[in-house]
Write a protein that holds these residues in place. Structure first.
Motif, PDB file in Angstrom:
ATOM      1  N   LYS A 177       0.914  -1.051   0.135  1.00 39.66           N
ATOM      2  CA  LYS A 177       0.110   0.101   0.053  1.00 39.66           C
ATOM      3  C   LYS A 177       0.856   1.213  -0.083  1.00 39.66           C
ATOM      4  O   LYS A 177       2.058   1.218   0.133  1.00 39.66           O
ATOM      5  N   ARG A 178       0.417   2.225  -0.206  1.00 44.31           N
ATOM      6  CA  ARG A 178       0.827   3.542   0.049  1.00 44.31           C
ATOM      7  C   ARG A 178       0.461   4.327   1.000  1.00 44.31           C
ATOM      8  O   ARG A 178      -0.814   4.303   1.368  1.00 44.31           O
ATOM      9  N   GLY A 222      -3.392   3.997   1.319  1.00 47.80           N
ATOM     10  CA  GLY A 222      -3.907   3.812  -0.079  1.00 47.80           C
ATOM     11  C   GLY A 222      -3.444   2.690  -0.570  1.00 47.80           C
ATOM     12  O   GLY A 222      -2.609   2.041  -0.494  1.00 47.80           O
ATOM     13  N   GLU A 223      -4.019   2.736  -1.924  1.00 47.25           N
ATOM     14  CA  GLU A 223      -3.792   1.520  -3.097  1.00 47.25           C
ATOM     15  C   GLU A 223      -2.468   2.222  -3.630  1.00 47.25           C
ATOM     16  O   GLU A 223      -2.280   3.265  -3.765  1.00 47.25           O
ATOM     17  N   TYR A 238      -3.750   5.763  -6.734  1.00 49.81           N
ATOM     18  CA  TYR A 238      -4.501   6.474  -5.799  1.00 49.81           C
ATOM     19  C   TYR A 238      -4.647   8.027  -6.219  1.00 49.81           C
ATOM     20  O   TYR A 238      -3.942   8.647  -7.420  1.00 49.81           O
ATOM     21  N   GLN A 296     -14.154   7.195  -7.289  1.00 49.14           N
ATOM     22  CA  GLN A 296     -13.713   5.999  -6.952  1.00 49.14           C
ATOM     23  C   GLN A 296     -12.876   5.292  -8.190  1.00 49.14           C
ATOM     24  O   GLN A 296     -13.435   5.481  -9.368  1.00 49.14           O
ATOM     25  N   GLU A 350      -9.782   2.557  -4.202  1.00 52.98           N
ATOM     26  CA  GLU A 350      -9.444   3.695  -3.613  1.00 52.98           C
ATOM     27  C   GLU A 350     -10.485   4.800  -4.001  1.00 52.98           C
ATOM     28  O   GLU A 350     -11.058   4.818  -5.133  1.00 52.98           O
ATOM     29  N   THR A 393     -11.987   8.987  -3.026  1.00 57.92           N
ATOM     30  CA  THR A 393     -11.834  10.400  -2.410  1.00 57.92           C
ATOM     31  C   THR A 393     -13.177  11.230  -2.445  1.00 57.92           C
ATOM     32  O   THR A 393     -14.071  10.629  -3.444  1.00 57.92           O
TER      33      THR A 393
END
Length: 191
Positions: A9-10, A85-86, A89, A177, A181, A183
């Motif tokens: 992940k990030r 996050g993925e 992202y 989306q 991920e 926002t």
């Protein structure tokens, strides 16, 4: 301590408010500096974490410069969040929304591909009213080269928009989306 499920992940650290001239280190490595004491910022820390061990995050603030406005103290005065996050992202605080009185909405966001392969992704966009009802939606496909970023954009129509004003601070929510991920941003429609 980092969690095993974070592998791949990030990981970002978000500071909602640090006054002022913040300098951030992770495990003794200088990462970034943020001068404003009034705006939030996020720093990616993924590559500086040691998985399975305790990690240190150090923040130095300096209030020596006179600000002269609202706050003359120093320190972290708002929330600090860890964002997981993925590998693909949305870039932090880079969503742009433009709307006109007829309900025509242009929206864009920057997607980052932090993988070694080309990413071909479908991006789902949805506008919800203040009650959470879907009032507009769109989808588009974006192709992002490895280790790069790309702006993706759509246009949507909100029928009979409820206009924002001081007396009626009506806000819509844009949700975006790609894969897992997502926002979101709140916005109003006005002159």
């Amino acid at each position: 301590m980092t969690k095993p499920e974070w592998k791949g992940k990030r990981i970002f650290i978000e500071f909602e408010g640090v006054f002022r001239d913040a300098i951030v280190w992770v495990n003794g490595v200088y990462l970034d500096r943020h001068n404003s004491g009034y705006t939030s910022f996020a720093i990616e820390i993924t590559d500086h974490l040691v998985f399975g061990e305790d990690n240190s995050i150090a923040v130095r603030v300096d209030s020596e410069q006179a600000e002269g406005w609202w706050y003359e103290g120093a320190g972290i005065y708002r929330n600090v969040n860890l964002l997981i996050g993925e590998p693909i992202y949305f870039k932090y605080h880079q969503t742009v929304i433009k709307a006109d009185l007829s309900g025509y909405v242009e929206a864009s966001a920057i997607l980052v591909n932090d993988t070694e392969g080309v990413a071909q992704k479908t991006v789902a966009w949805c506008i919800e009213d203040a009650n959470g009802r879907k009032v507009a939606h769109a989808e588009n496909t974006v192709s992002i080269s490895p280790y790069s970023e790309k702006t993706t954009a759509v246009t949507m129509q909100v029928d009979a928009p409820n206009l924002w004003s001081v007396n009626n601070p009506y806000l819509y929510t844009l949700k975006i989306q790609v894969g897992r991920e997502q926002t979101s941003e709140r916005f109003g429609i006005r002159t």
